[in-house]
Design a protein around this motif. Sequence first.
Motif, PDB file in Angstrom:
ATOM      1  N   MET A 182       0.805  -1.214   0.000  1.00 25.59           N
ATOM      2  CA  MET A 182       0.000   0.000   0.000  1.00 25.59           C
ATOM      3  C   MET A 182       0.840   1.267   0.000  1.00 25.59           C
ATOM      4  SD  MET A 182      -2.809  -0.862  -0.646  1.00 25.59           S
ATOM      5  CE  MET A 182      -3.884   0.552  -0.664  1.00 25.59           C
ATOM      6  N   HIS A 183       2.022   1.215   0.660  1.00 20.75           N
ATOM      7  CA  HIS A 183       2.825   2.442   0.672  1.00 20.75           C
ATOM      8  C   HIS A 183       3.265   2.814  -0.737  1.00 20.75           C
ATOM      9  CE1 HIS A 183       5.900  -0.699   0.751  1.00 20.75           C
ATOM     10  NE2 HIS A 183       6.734   0.203   0.286  1.00 20.75           N
ATOM     11  N   LEU A 184       3.584   1.775  -1.554  1.00 18.84           N
ATOM     12  CA  LEU A 184       3.975   2.060  -2.944  1.00 18.84           C
ATOM     13  C   LEU A 184       2.819   2.684  -3.712  1.00 18.84           C
ATOM     14  CD1 LEU A 184       5.963  -1.136  -3.909  1.00 18.84           C
ATOM     15  CD2 LEU A 184       6.832   1.157  -3.540  1.00 18.84           C
ATOM     16  N   VAL A 185       1.610   2.123  -3.495  1.00 21.16           N
ATOM     17  CA  VAL A 185       0.428   2.635  -4.192  1.00 21.16           C
ATOM     18  C   VAL A 185       0.198   4.093  -3.826  1.00 21.16           C
ATOM     19  CG1 VAL A 185      -2.054   2.383  -4.434  1.00 21.16           C
ATOM     20  CG2 VAL A 185      -0.617   0.361  -4.302  1.00 21.16           C
ATOM     21  N   LEU A 186       0.263   4.362  -2.515  1.00 14.72           N
ATOM     22  CA  LEU A 186       0.017   5.721  -2.036  1.00 14.72           C
ATOM     23  C   LEU A 186       1.036   6.696  -2.630  1.00 14.72           C
ATOM     24  CD1 LEU A 186      -1.783   7.215   0.102  1.00 14.72           C
ATOM     25  CD2 LEU A 186       0.264   7.192   1.491  1.00 14.72           C
ATOM     26  N   ILE A 187       2.317   6.307  -2.583  1.00 14.72           N
ATOM     27  CA  ILE A 187       3.360   7.188  -3.122  1.00 14.72           C
ATOM     28  C   ILE A 187       3.108   7.446  -4.603  1.00 14.72           C
ATOM     29  CG2 ILE A 187       5.822   7.352  -3.614  1.00 14.72           C
ATOM     30  CD1 ILE A 187       6.262   5.645  -1.071  1.00 14.72           C
ATOM     31  N   ALA A 188       2.792   6.373  -5.337  1.00  7.78           N
ATOM     32  CA  ALA A 188       2.583   6.533  -6.782  1.00  7.78           C
ATOM     33  C   ALA A 188       1.417   7.467  -7.066  1.00  7.78           C
ATOM     34  CB  ALA A 188       2.334   5.169  -7.423  1.00  7.78           C
ATOM     35  N   LEU A 189       0.340   7.338  -6.272  1.00  7.92           N
ATOM     36  CA  LEU A 189      -0.839   8.177  -6.486  1.00  7.92           C
ATOM     37  C   LEU A 189      -0.507   9.648  -6.305  1.00  7.92           C
ATOM     38  CD1 LEU A 189      -3.881   6.425  -4.890  1.00  7.92           C
ATOM     39  CD2 LEU A 189      -3.076   6.476  -7.225  1.00  7.92           C
ATOM     40  N   VAL A 190       0.170   9.949  -5.197  1.00  7.52           N
ATOM     41  CA  VAL A 190       0.474  11.355  -4.912  1.00  7.52           C
ATOM     42  C   VAL A 190       1.439  11.902  -5.955  1.00  7.52           C
ATOM     43  CG1 VAL A 190       1.155  12.941  -3.115  1.00  7.52           C
ATOM     44  CG2 VAL A 190       0.144  10.797  -2.497  1.00  7.52           C
ATOM     45  N   MET A 191       2.411  11.038  -6.369  1.00 11.50           N
ATOM     46  CA  MET A 191       3.388  11.497  -7.357  1.00 11.50           C
ATOM     47  C   MET A 191       2.718  11.751  -8.707  1.00 11.50           C
ATOM     48  SD  MET A 191       6.510  11.350  -6.014  1.00 11.50           S
ATOM     49  CE  MET A 191       7.927  10.501  -6.569  1.00 11.50           C
ATOM     50  N   ASP A 192       1.735  10.926  -9.069  1.00  9.22           N
ATOM     51  CA  ASP A 192       1.093  11.049 -10.375  1.00  9.22           C
ATOM     52  C   ASP A 192       0.293  12.337 -10.513  1.00  9.22           C
ATOM     53  OD1 ASP A 192       2.109   8.804 -11.341  1.00  9.22           O
ATOM     54  OD2 ASP A 192       0.310   7.570 -11.191  1.00  9.22           O
ATOM     55  N   PHE A 193      -0.234  12.806  -9.389  1.00  9.66           N
ATOM     56  CA  PHE A 193      -1.162  13.929  -9.438  1.00  9.66           C
ATOM     57  C   PHE A 193      -0.578  15.119 -10.195  1.00  9.66           C
ATOM     58  CE2 PHE A 193      -2.679  17.908  -7.670  1.00  9.66           C
ATOM     59  CZ  PHE A 193      -4.038  17.766  -7.833  1.00  9.66           C
ATOM     60  N   SER A 194       0.638  15.524  -9.813  1.00  8.57           N
ATOM     61  CA  SER A 194       1.195  16.729 -10.437  1.00  8.57           C
ATOM     62  C   SER A 194       1.452  16.509 -11.921  1.00  8.57           C
ATOM     63  CB  SER A 194       2.468  17.145  -9.718  1.00  8.57           C
ATOM     64  OG  SER A 194       3.332  16.055  -9.603  1.00  8.57           O
TER      65      SER A 194
END
Lengths: 472, 325
Positions: free
Chosen positions: A386-398
């Motif tokens: 889940m930590h990878l998923v969360l990081i990827a989500l936040v990174m993708d936003f910008s």
Amino acid sequence: MMGFQPVVLWTDLLLFGLLGCILLAAWSARRSEPMRAAWGRVGASGVGMTSLTLLLIFVLVGLVDSLHYRERLAPAGVAAAETKPQLSTDVRSALDALAEPLRTRVEKTYSAPLAWQLFARQTVEGKDGSQHREFPRLKYGGAGLQYPEQDLAGDVAGRIATGLAAAAGVWLVLAGAVVGLVARSRRVPFGAGWRAVWRGKGGLAWRAMLLTLAGVLLLVGPVTALATEYHVFGTDKVGQDVLFLTLKSIRTALVIGTLTTLVTLPLAVALGIVAGYLGGWVDDVIQYVYTVLNSIPGVLLIAAAVLMMQVVIDTHPQWFETAAERADARLLALCLILGMTSWTGLCRLLRGETLKLRELEYVQAARAFGVSTTRILARHVLPNLMHLVLIALVMDFSGLVLAEAVLSYVGIGVDPNTISFGTMINAARMELAREPMVWWSLVAAFIFMFVLVLAANLFADVVRDAFDPRAS
Amino acid sequence: MFAYIVRRLLYAPLILIGVNLLTFALFFVVNTPDDMARMQLGAKRVTPEAIERWKVERGYDKPLLFDGAAEGAQKLTNTIFFEKSLRMFVFDFGRADDGRDIANELTTRMGPSLAIALPTFVLGLFVTVCFALLLVFFRASYLDFWGVVLCVAMMSISGLFYIIGGQWLVSKVWHLVPISGYGAGLDAGRFLVLPVVIGVIAGIGGSARWYRTIFLEEAGKDYVRTARAKGLSELQALFRHVLKNAMIPILTGVVVVIPSLFMGSLIYESFFGIPGLGSYTIDAINSQDFPVVRAMVFIGSLLYIVGLILTDLSYTLVDPRVRLE
């Protein structure tokens, strides 16, 4: 009586649904010790809370802009009172209602920020019938000034002062509330609470949040005070207020940045875990699918899909009751398409991690005890990814927010009638060749976009540092 | 290793067939040729005859996948899938909507695309690697901190801003180079300077930060400490040891894009009026010229697959421990 009927667009529904999911996830994460520790690290970080405060302000504007409604038209004549009330075809949002003066005070064409004259000379007929070319006065901007040449500077300064005073007042109330809460939770008097907040001992980085809030209020206050009389960021080609356009663009950027994850997430998580855990032909098929998708240049795949979707929308006008619903369908479709083309990176990452997890002792042990595959995946593999998923989500936003501007420029972004940073930049781009230059819509769009993306990037960094177990 | 390359080469057509099926589904199944004809012809009430004529002119009047009425092998070849999709494998792209031969356009427009993409790529890589090494050299100092802040700020700025701002500053205010356009031969140089410089600057933020983390990870390893201990200067350690060993993660991201440089850049070519493949694609998208978009998708994925194979090969060149099997 003027009434209104709420309208729920698809993107509104999904946006609020997503918000609900996030709140639910946050609620359930409270019980998990590592999650609490990681979020605690985010909360204690000054940069993290500064960027989060900015993001929350953007989100608030976006959510207010997502409450849509249609006005009931006043029935014409007595007989009409009996019939079903007619609805306006204009879909408005709560933001439109709040910023009613900004939306309705439309000038003829370009005017510079805080101007009281139009930007271009126009032929005006004098009282005696003679014609001469001059800069006509604006219909709304600075209309209250009797002698604008002399009074403009004083009036603007006065309004800025009022705005600053109001901002200071609001900030003091908010800061007082925060300090009061901190003082109560620590069971100390107010003064000690204030010192705790200032020294960063309130648990969260309250000081950073309050300072950010102060900065934002110092800008918002004067801008609001000025916006009641002037066009603070000027007006665009058809005379719309640029400040209003930038506020409306925020929702589009947020929708694209967040709703895209609704597609990426399930696809990437499900396929990545299954491919990594099961291996064999399942792995081969999934790898084949994402290699195929990856090998098509991103912009072209998006272009092809958007062009095709546009044909579908164009050939089925009966699906959409209003122009807003049509534009909304295109926005949603763009999110889906962006999602379909961007899940491959996360999928590959999760597959690789699952390959490693699969060999770990506790997973082996679970398998030896005869735990079913789905249960192993759900209980032992997924939580550790889940930590990878969360990081990827936040990174993708910008990245997605930036991509929207480029795609709209190429002509495969949002509907041309949807207000977004991309359409604003696209419309303003041509005007750079004018002499003197019309720079304000471009600058306004770029600055808002920069602040949003910068806040998202900084927040993503803090989240990554807090959740990545490899980070110290 | 030879067997590995052969296997990868055999895998490539499989991927390309997948790409073809996907584009075919997008262009012909989601919307029938009739829909497309109606949209291209524009008017709401077009006659069925006009649609039929449009389809015959472009060869869209055939069955999609299987022609029951035809004889023998023609059952499969007299179809849209064969004519429009499978023919791309022999680089027969047919004609664009304006009647020009697509393959011919591709070869003439490749030059200008490469003329801007190649210098941007090489210079960009050089500048970002140097910048990242500089940050690592001054690691844990104020210079490093503000360098990273600068990177984050630069990657938060929209790419369009660099282009528009650069054009405004350099061409309009300073009058150094023409704002856009392209010339033949050496004359092209003065048109290319600005897009290349802007392209390099726009790319620094994201990549330099990423390279910095890679270099930092490598610089903390024991062999670098040994190198310093035996008397190498910090610069020597960075260039002789860290740079060499950080090549693998850098190569993954870099080699794969080299073949795709042929495709040019959509945004840059259209802003700077360079007649390359990027502006060709963007024109095709805007005029909804589907044969051109399909051809570009095919070429793009072909080049990407070549890039993947090159990436694997480059691993064995920079790291003898990697053996492809």
